[in-house]
Write a protein that holds these residues in place. Structure first.
Motif, PDB file in Angstrom:
ATOM      1  N   GLU A   1      11.031   5.198  -4.943  1.00 57.24           N
ATOM      2  CA  GLU A   1      10.286   5.110  -6.295  1.00 57.24           C
ATOM      3  C   GLU A   1      10.804   5.596  -7.278  1.00 57.24           C
ATOM      4  OE1 GLU A   1       6.695   4.184  -6.247  1.00 57.24           O
ATOM      5  OE2 GLU A   1       7.420   2.894  -4.847  1.00 57.24           O
TER       6      GLU A   1
ATOM      7  N   MET B   1       1.052  -1.151   0.062  1.00 56.38           N
ATOM      8  CA  MET B   1      -0.038  -0.029   0.212  1.00 56.38           C
ATOM      9  C   MET B   1       0.974   1.159   0.086  1.00 56.38           C
ATOM     10  SD  MET B   1      -3.260  -0.843  -0.034  1.00 56.38           S
ATOM     11  CE  MET B   1      -4.109   0.476   0.277  1.00 56.38           C
ATOM     12  N   THR B   2       0.495   2.203  -0.427  1.00 54.37           N
ATOM     13  CA  THR B   2       0.997   3.448  -0.707  1.00 54.37           C
ATOM     14  C   THR B   2       0.789   4.183   0.728  1.00 54.37           C
ATOM     15  OG1 THR B   2       0.462   3.638  -3.197  1.00 54.37           O
ATOM     16  CG2 THR B   2       1.155   5.902  -2.046  1.00 54.37           C
ATOM     17  N   THR B   3       1.934   4.578   1.261  1.00 53.89           N
ATOM     18  CA  THR B   3       1.858   5.527   2.490  1.00 53.89           C
ATOM     19  C   THR B   3       1.668   6.978   2.124  1.00 53.89           C
ATOM     20  OG1 THR B   3       4.326   6.101   2.564  1.00 53.89           O
ATOM     21  CG2 THR B   3       3.848   3.891   3.519  1.00 53.89           C
ATOM     22  N   GLU B   4       1.435   7.813   3.070  1.00 53.80           N
ATOM     23  CA  GLU B   4       0.970   9.217   3.092  1.00 53.80           C
ATOM     24  C   GLU B   4       2.114   9.941   2.422  1.00 53.80           C
ATOM     25  OE1 GLU B   4      -0.880  12.519   2.568  1.00 53.80           O
ATOM     26  OE2 GLU B   4      -2.208  10.570   2.711  1.00 53.80           O
TER      27      GLU B   4
ATOM     28  N   GLU C   1       7.440   3.135 -10.032  1.00 52.07           N
ATOM     29  CA  GLU C   1       7.668   1.558 -10.006  1.00 52.07           C
ATOM     30  C   GLU C   1       8.782   1.889  -8.678  1.00 52.07           C
ATOM     31  OE1 GLU C   1      10.880  -0.548 -12.728  1.00 52.07           O
ATOM     32  OE2 GLU C   1       8.692  -1.157 -13.448  1.00 52.07           O
TER      33      GLU C   1
ATOM     34  N   HIS D   1      -4.466   9.645  -6.540  1.00 45.37           N
ATOM     35  CA  HIS D   1      -3.235   8.766  -6.349  1.00 45.37           C
ATOM     36  C   HIS D   1      -3.788   7.437  -6.447  1.00 45.37           C
ATOM     37  CE1 HIS D   1      -0.253  11.697  -4.702  1.00 45.37           C
ATOM     38  NE2 HIS D   1      -1.331  12.399  -4.489  1.00 45.37           N
ATOM     39  N   SER D   2      -3.002   6.272  -6.903  1.00 46.84           N
ATOM     40  CA  SER D   2      -3.321   5.052  -6.946  1.00 46.84           C
ATOM     41  C   SER D   2      -1.988   4.452  -6.225  1.00 46.84           C
ATOM     42  CB  SER D   2      -3.670   4.591  -8.204  1.00 46.84           C
ATOM     43  OG  SER D   2      -2.472   4.259  -9.293  1.00 46.84           O
ATOM     44  N   ASP D   3      -2.019   3.134  -6.150  1.00 45.75           N
ATOM     45  CA  ASP D   3      -0.958   2.578  -5.512  1.00 45.75           C
ATOM     46  C   ASP D   3       0.376   2.698  -6.475  1.00 45.75           C
ATOM     47  OD1 ASP D   3      -2.241   1.464  -3.130  1.00 45.75           O
ATOM     48  OD2 ASP D   3      -2.629  -0.489  -4.077  1.00 45.75           O
ATOM     49  N   ASP D   4       0.319   2.883  -7.781  1.00 42.11           N
ATOM     50  CA  ASP D   4       1.296   2.883  -8.646  1.00 42.11           C
ATOM     51  C   ASP D   4       1.396   4.066  -9.438  1.00 42.11           C
ATOM     52  OD1 ASP D   4      -0.408   2.063 -10.345  1.00 42.11           O
ATOM     53  OD2 ASP D   4       0.667   0.664 -11.423  1.00 42.11           O
TER      54      ASP D   4
ATOM     55  N   ARG E   1       5.447  11.746  -4.341  1.00 41.23           N
ATOM     56  CA  ARG E   1       5.134  11.513  -5.723  1.00 41.23           C
ATOM     57  C   ARG E   1       4.325  12.815  -6.123  1.00 41.23           C
ATOM     58  NH1 ARG E   1       2.205   5.737  -6.155  1.00 41.23           N
ATOM     59  NH2 ARG E   1       4.039   4.429  -6.003  1.00 41.23           N
TER      60      ARG E   1
ATOM     61  N   ARG F   1       2.637   9.219  -1.180  1.00 41.52           N
ATOM     62  CA  ARG F   1       1.621  10.205  -1.980  1.00 41.52           C
ATOM     63  C   ARG F   1       2.622  11.594  -1.808  1.00 41.52           C
ATOM     64  NH1 ARG F   1      -1.931   7.386   1.190  1.00 41.52           N
ATOM     65  NH2 ARG F   1      -3.046   6.006   0.152  1.00 41.52           N
TER      66      ARG F   1
END
Length: 184
Positions: free
Chosen positions: A123, A1-4, A116, A76-79, A10, A7
């Motif tokens: 990332e 899972m993507t963390t805050e 990725e 945002h999505s996971d990737d 990114r 996010r």
């Protein structure tokens, strides 16, 4: 899972990328990728690597020297970071084989900034994949030309010829030969 935290990092990278594109600071834009890679779905073209992406930047800024954007939404999505935006500018130079019309355009677009995880758990931005309605763009570029004025007819004919020549270009294989999603 993507963390805050991921996010936030990114989102900052993507917003810096957008900002640097408007400033035409190509070194900064390219620094957001370990390997620059653009996929333009409406034209089925891929620009891969530093020199191809720089050529893409050059060509689009010759066509639209005042190119800018207005961000509508960012998700945002996971990737990925997904950005909806208006792209706008004035057609001052050739767009591929379509001669400049002097028309302004404003086209709604969506860009997927795909990430990725790297070997070092960092990332990495690996692709900007852009979707838009090319007919809307073309209607605005050609639609701004006064078609009732016979002096503009040669320009309109050159636009049509350029569009027809461009429509015969084959799609990039990586955009056609895609794997089926595994939804299990």
């Amino acid at each position: 899972m993507t963390t805050e935290a991921l996010r936030v990092a990114r989102q900052k990278l993507v917003l810096d990328h957008f900002h640097d594109e408007v400033r035409q600071d190509w070194d900064q834009v390219l620094s957001t990728f370990p390997h620059p890679h653009y996929e333009l779905i409406p034209t089925m073209t891929v620009h891969d690597g530093n020199s191809e992406v720089r050529a893409y930047y050059h060509d689009t800024r010759v066509a639209f020297p005042d190119q800018d954007h207005e961000i509508i939404a960012l998700r945002h999505s996971d990737d990925a970071v997904i950005v909806e935006f208006w792209l706008l500018g004035t057609h001052r130079g050739p767009l591929g084989q379509i001669p400049p019309t002097g028309s302004r355009f404003r086209v709604r677009m969506t860009a997927y900034f795909l990430f990725e995880a790297g070997d070092d758990a960092e990332e990495k931005l690996v692709c900007e994949r852009v979707y838009f309605d090319s007919l809307t763009l073309l209607k605005q570029l050609v639609g701004g030309v006064d078609k009732k004025n016979p002096r503009n007819w040669p320009l309109l004919l050159r636009c049509l010829r350029g569009l027809l020549r461009m429509s015969g270009e084959p799609p990039h294989p990586s955009l056609v030969n895609t794997p089926t999603a595994d939804l299990t």
